[in-house]
Every structure is written in structure tokens, then in C-alpha cells.
Motif scaffolding. Sequence first.
Motif, PDB file in Angstrom:
ATOM      1  N   ILE A  17       0.842  -1.204   0.000  1.00 48.51           N
ATOM      2  CA  ILE A  17       0.000   0.000   0.000  1.00 48.51           C
ATOM      3  C   ILE A  17       0.876   1.253   0.000  1.00 48.51           C
ATOM      4  O   ILE A  17       0.587   2.242  -0.697  1.00 48.51           O
ATOM      5  N   ALA A  18       1.959   1.239   0.780  1.00 42.96           N
ATOM      6  CA  ALA A  18       2.881   2.380   0.824  1.00 42.96           C
ATOM      7  C   ALA A  18       3.800   2.416  -0.393  1.00 42.96           C
ATOM      8  O   ALA A  18       4.623   3.314  -0.522  1.00 42.96           O
ATOM      9  N   ARG A  19       3.661   1.452  -1.249  1.00 42.43           N
ATOM     10  CA  ARG A  19       4.481   1.280  -2.459  1.00 42.43           C
ATOM     11  C   ARG A  19       5.976   1.290  -2.161  1.00 42.43           C
ATOM     12  O   ARG A  19       6.778   1.937  -2.830  1.00 42.43           O
ATOM     13  N   ASP A  50      -4.129   2.598 -10.094  1.00 41.11           N
ATOM     14  CA  ASP A  50      -3.043   1.636  -9.933  1.00 41.11           C
ATOM     15  C   ASP A  50      -1.812   2.376  -9.407  1.00 41.11           C
ATOM     16  O   ASP A  50      -1.384   3.391  -9.989  1.00 41.11           O
ATOM     17  N   LEU A  51      -1.242   1.883  -8.316  1.00 45.26           N
ATOM     18  CA  LEU A  51      -0.129   2.603  -7.682  1.00 45.26           C
ATOM     19  C   LEU A  51       1.079   2.724  -8.590  1.00 45.26           C
ATOM     20  O   LEU A  51       1.873   3.664  -8.444  1.00 45.26           O
ATOM     21  N   PRO A 100       4.583   8.010  -6.021  1.00 45.73           N
ATOM     22  CA  PRO A 100       4.623   7.456  -4.665  1.00 45.73           C
ATOM     23  C   PRO A 100       4.456   8.510  -3.574  1.00 45.73           C
ATOM     24  O   PRO A 100       3.862   8.247  -2.526  1.00 45.73           O
ATOM     25  N   ILE A 101       4.960   9.711  -3.822  1.00 45.75           N
ATOM     26  CA  ILE A 101       4.825  10.775  -2.820  1.00 45.75           C
ATOM     27  C   ILE A 101       3.364  11.129  -2.622  1.00 45.75           C
ATOM     28  O   ILE A 101       2.895  11.321  -1.486  1.00 45.75           O
ATOM     29  N   ALA A 102       2.604  11.210  -3.713  1.00 45.13           N
ATOM     30  CA  ALA A 102       1.177  11.533  -3.611  1.00 45.13           C
ATOM     31  C   ALA A 102       0.420  10.422  -2.882  1.00 45.13           C
ATOM     32  O   ALA A 102      -0.502  10.692  -2.098  1.00 45.13           O
ATOM     33  N   VAL A 103       0.813   9.173  -3.129  1.00 40.51           N
ATOM     34  CA  VAL A 103       0.164   8.049  -2.444  1.00 40.51           C
ATOM     35  C   VAL A 103       0.436   8.118  -0.946  1.00 40.51           C
ATOM     36  O   VAL A 103      -0.481   7.988  -0.116  1.00 40.51           O
ATOM     37  N   ARG A 104       1.689   8.349  -0.583  1.00 39.79           N
ATOM     38  CA  ARG A 104       2.054   8.343   0.832  1.00 39.79           C
ATOM     39  C   ARG A 104       1.508   9.548   1.582  1.00 39.79           C
ATOM     40  O   ARG A 104       1.393   9.517   2.804  1.00 39.79           O
TER      41      ARG A 104
END
Length: 618
Positions: free
Chosen positions: A427-429, A444-445, A450-454
Motif C-alpha cells: 500500500i505504501a508502495r 493503480d499505484l 509514490p509521494i502523492a500516495v504516501r
Amino acid sequence: MTEHARADNEGSGADPGDLERVSDSETETGRKDAGKEEASGSKTRSIGPLFMLLGAARKYPGRLVGAGCALVTTAAATLAIPNFFKLVIDRGFDGGDINRWFEYLLLLVVVLAIGTAFRFYLVSWLAERVVADLRVKVYDNLVTLPPSFFEENNPREISSRMTADTAIIEQVVGSTISVALRNLLTVIGGTIYLFILAPMLTVWLLVAIPIVIIPIVLMGRRVRNLSRSSQDRIADIGAMVSEVLGGIRIVQVFNQQGREAGRFGEAVERSFATAKSRIWFRAILTALAMALVLGALVGLMWRGALDVEAGHITGGTIAAFVITAGLVGGAFGALAEVYGNLLRASGAAQRLGELLATTPAIAAPARPQELPTPARGSIAFQNVTFRYPTRPEDKALNDFSLVIEPGETVAIVGPSGAGKSTLFQLIARFYDPQVGSVRVDGIDLTRADPIAVRDRLALVPQESTLFNASARDNLRYGAWEADDDAIWKAARAANAEQFLKALPNGLDTVIGDAGARLSGGQRQRVAIARALLRDAPILLLDEATSALDAQSEQLVQSALETLMKGRTTIVIAHRLATVRAADRIVVMEDGRIVEQGTHAELSANSGLYASLAALQFE
């Protein structure tokens, strides 16, 4: 950086003001495991990687030009000394004004001293600046690399590259390169001057130099190999000290002090045995160098004396020739000696260059797909199969599918090794699955930044990670702009307010390395407060209350339940009492889902969850 003058014969070729030569033994001491070419799997045989340092130094052209001018000035002044001695002997002793020539010689010494001081300052400044810039560039790149990189590469070795390898480069830039360039100029200029003084004697000298240098170089290789082995043994000692002191509580509680002291003593003895061999070969090399160099000089003086006696050359000429020959021969020897250091520095530069060239395996695509706003907090695993890079033979997740709706609280339970924590890693990629996809809010990650996801995640890990900084900085680590009111509100919700106010300096108290000044439960509550302050739409709790006593766990659990309202929450727990209130419980085994449902539903079945519950509650 160690600087000192070498006054003995080993310092052949060093000018009177040279403060930059570093002896072999001092260079080795304190480097520890620097220069361990074996760690990178190859040995550097060229100085090509050092050109990376030249590129870094070009950012400071004024200092670079100034150092070059000072270098040329000192080399020229050094070569001018023999000529002034020639003038003193031929003109001063032959009825001339001897005082005038000595006054000129003193003036030359002043120029040499001032030039050496400028050279030392400018070169040392460049060394410190280049190394500082290099450390920053390497560190800036390291913090972008995913955790998988540090699983495959030992963090201790990387730390060594950041410290010991840069120390080698600092010494080389600040000393060895300067020495090498100055001696190269001395060899070129001195050889030209020798041909002017006495062509035939110079021919004899050029024949003698290889005879002198080749045995020294061959013996020097053996010394360098032993030096590398000695550094490896010192590195073993450093690693053992770090390991034992890091686990000193375990050592003492199991009364293994004597055994560890014995192991350390054996490691020290191995280091001493290697050092003895190195010292012995170094002594032989020193004797060989002195015998060959001084023997060659005596032979040249003998031949020159015969030419003076025959009237072919003057006494001043033979004096200037001997002095210049000593400078040239010493410069050759110094070049051979520093070449080994240049190779070691080249190896260090190559290893740092590898870190600089490493690109993150997890990175944003060229055109990342933006996550929808406002955040919903949905998570979906679609037929995910994943293997950790360090364990490619084991499937951490095997054709795993799970959809978590926005605002839903899902508890993940199962035996150790079931793959629970792997869900958080994906989830944190920190990793990408080999098969299938992980989606957040439908994206899709692998297509997102990744910065936007975290930015949408808050994590409370099982082992709380705190930094050697103030309590305030640890609490606001995920929301750096938070004010004290927000910090205290989060601390209060995590039941951390009371002990934080009791700290000597309150929020300004430095809590020590990994939070050493706090108890285990206090560290966990700080980690929970940090996640609370983050106020992210997705909350990841990995056994978040495991280190708390019963009363604190109840208070924190109540705060977490309030926090989880309206947020997507995934809770990993081995203690089933913490997951009873979850909207859904997902039971995992061997990387698959074996059961899903509420606590009541799963307890009524005779599956894995019922077995785990029976073990804990009955």
C-alpha cells in the motif's frame, strides 16, 4: 585530515614546506573498513573514477585556479633552489658577493613558504568542500531509494561509504593529488634542468631510476595488499563493537560478557598479526628504498666528482646536479607511493559513484496519474502475487484479492508469516507486486507518484521508529507545520500528554537515539500520536497497542476508534481483543485469505480464526 612534515629520508621529493604528506601507517589508522574493494565485488585498477571529483571541484573555479597557481609556484621555487646553490658555489666562493646570493636564496625560501601556505589552504578547502558536496548528493539519493535496496545492501556498508570512503577522498583531494601534481612538475622540470647542467650524467640518472623504482613498486604492492587486509581486520573489530554494544542488554542478561570479550580479543589478535606482517614488509621496503636511492645518489656524486676533477664541470654544477637529482628521484618515488593511494581513492570514488548512480526501483512514471480529490480512501488488491527480492523462492502473497471500501475498518489476523505486514508494504508502495495490481481510490499505484500516495497514509508500525530529536519534532514528523496546540491534542488522544509534560524540557526534550529516554509503551504512544497528527484518510495500524499496558491500551483504543470514524483503517493484530470491533476481519494464511467476517461470525465457525481465538481467550 592529518597533516605533517616528513623529515626523514622516506619523504624524498618533499619540499621544505610540504605539510600534506601522510605516512602509510597514519593513513591506514582511522579508516577502518574504508577502501574495501571486496565489498563492491571488484578492485579498481585505474584512477578514472577520480575525474568525478574534478567535476565537483569545477564548481569552484576561483579556488581551483588559485590552487593551481600556488602549485606551480612552489614547484618552480623548489627547482630554483639547486640553481641558487650553484651560483653561491661558482660565483660567491669565487670572489663574488656571497651575501647577495644568500639574500636571493632567503627571498626564494619566503616565496616557497608563502606559496606552500596558499596551496595548503586552497587545496584543503577544496577537499573539504568537495567531500561535503559529495556526502550531501549521496545522502539525497539514498533517502529516495526503497526499503528493498537496503535489504539487498547492508546499511552498515553504506554508512561506511558515507564516512570512511569520503574520508579517503578528502585525504586524497587535500593531499595526495597535490603531492602527485607537484612531484610530476618536479620530475618534468628537474629532468630538463639536469640535461642543461650535465647531459651525460642525466643519461646515467635516467638509467638508474627504473632500477631503483621497479623493486620499490613491486614491494609496495605487497605492502598495499597487507594494508588492505589490515583495514579489513579493523573493520571486523568495528563491526563487532557496534553489534555487541548495540545488544548490550542481551549480552549482560545472558552473562555473555566473558565470551564476547574473548571474541573481541581474538579479533584484535588477528588484526595485530596482520599488522605485524604489514610492518615487517614496510620495514623491508624502507630499507630497500634507502639503499637503492642513496646508493644511486652516491654513485652519481662519485661520477660527478671525477668530472669535476677532470675540469669537465664546475663544483657548483655537481652540487646543483646532486640536489636536483635527489629532488627528481624523490619525486619518482613519491609518485610511485601515492599511486597506491590514488587507486584506493579511486575505489572509494567508484563506490560512492555507484550509490549516486543507483536509481529508485520505485519511482513516479514520466506522466503520473493524479489521485482523485477529495480522497476517498478505497484500497483494492487484485490477484496480487508478491515475492520479496531477498526471498524470491517464497510467495509472501499468493493470488491475493481484497477490496476495502472508504471509511471501512478491516482487521487482518493470522499466524506469523501469513503476509499481513506485506499488505502495508505494498500500500505504501515500498514494493510493487510481480503479478496483479494494488489500487488506491481506483488508481493503480504503479501509475501514480509514490509521494502523492504516501501523502494519504498514516502508519503506526509494530516497532515504533523514533529519532534522536526533540519530542516535538518526533510528534510532528508527519505534519511538520503543526502547532503546539495540535501536537498536544494528538498527544492527549494517544494518552501521551502526561509523560510528555513530565519530561525535563517538555516537548523540547531530546528523547535519545530511537527514543531511548522513553519506555516501550511511551514510544508506542508517541508513534500513535504522530499518526493522529498526520490526519490522513488511510490509517495503517500494525499491532499499534502491543506495547501498552491494559489501562493505556484501553485509553488509546478509545482514541483510535474516534479517529477511525470516516477513515479507511487497516489493523494488523496478533492480539484478537484489539480487532473485535472491526467492520470486517480478514484471516490470512500462507499469503491467502482463508476467512472473512465479523468476530461473532468467525468465532461461530470452526476455522482458523476460531482456533486463534480459543488459544487467546480460553
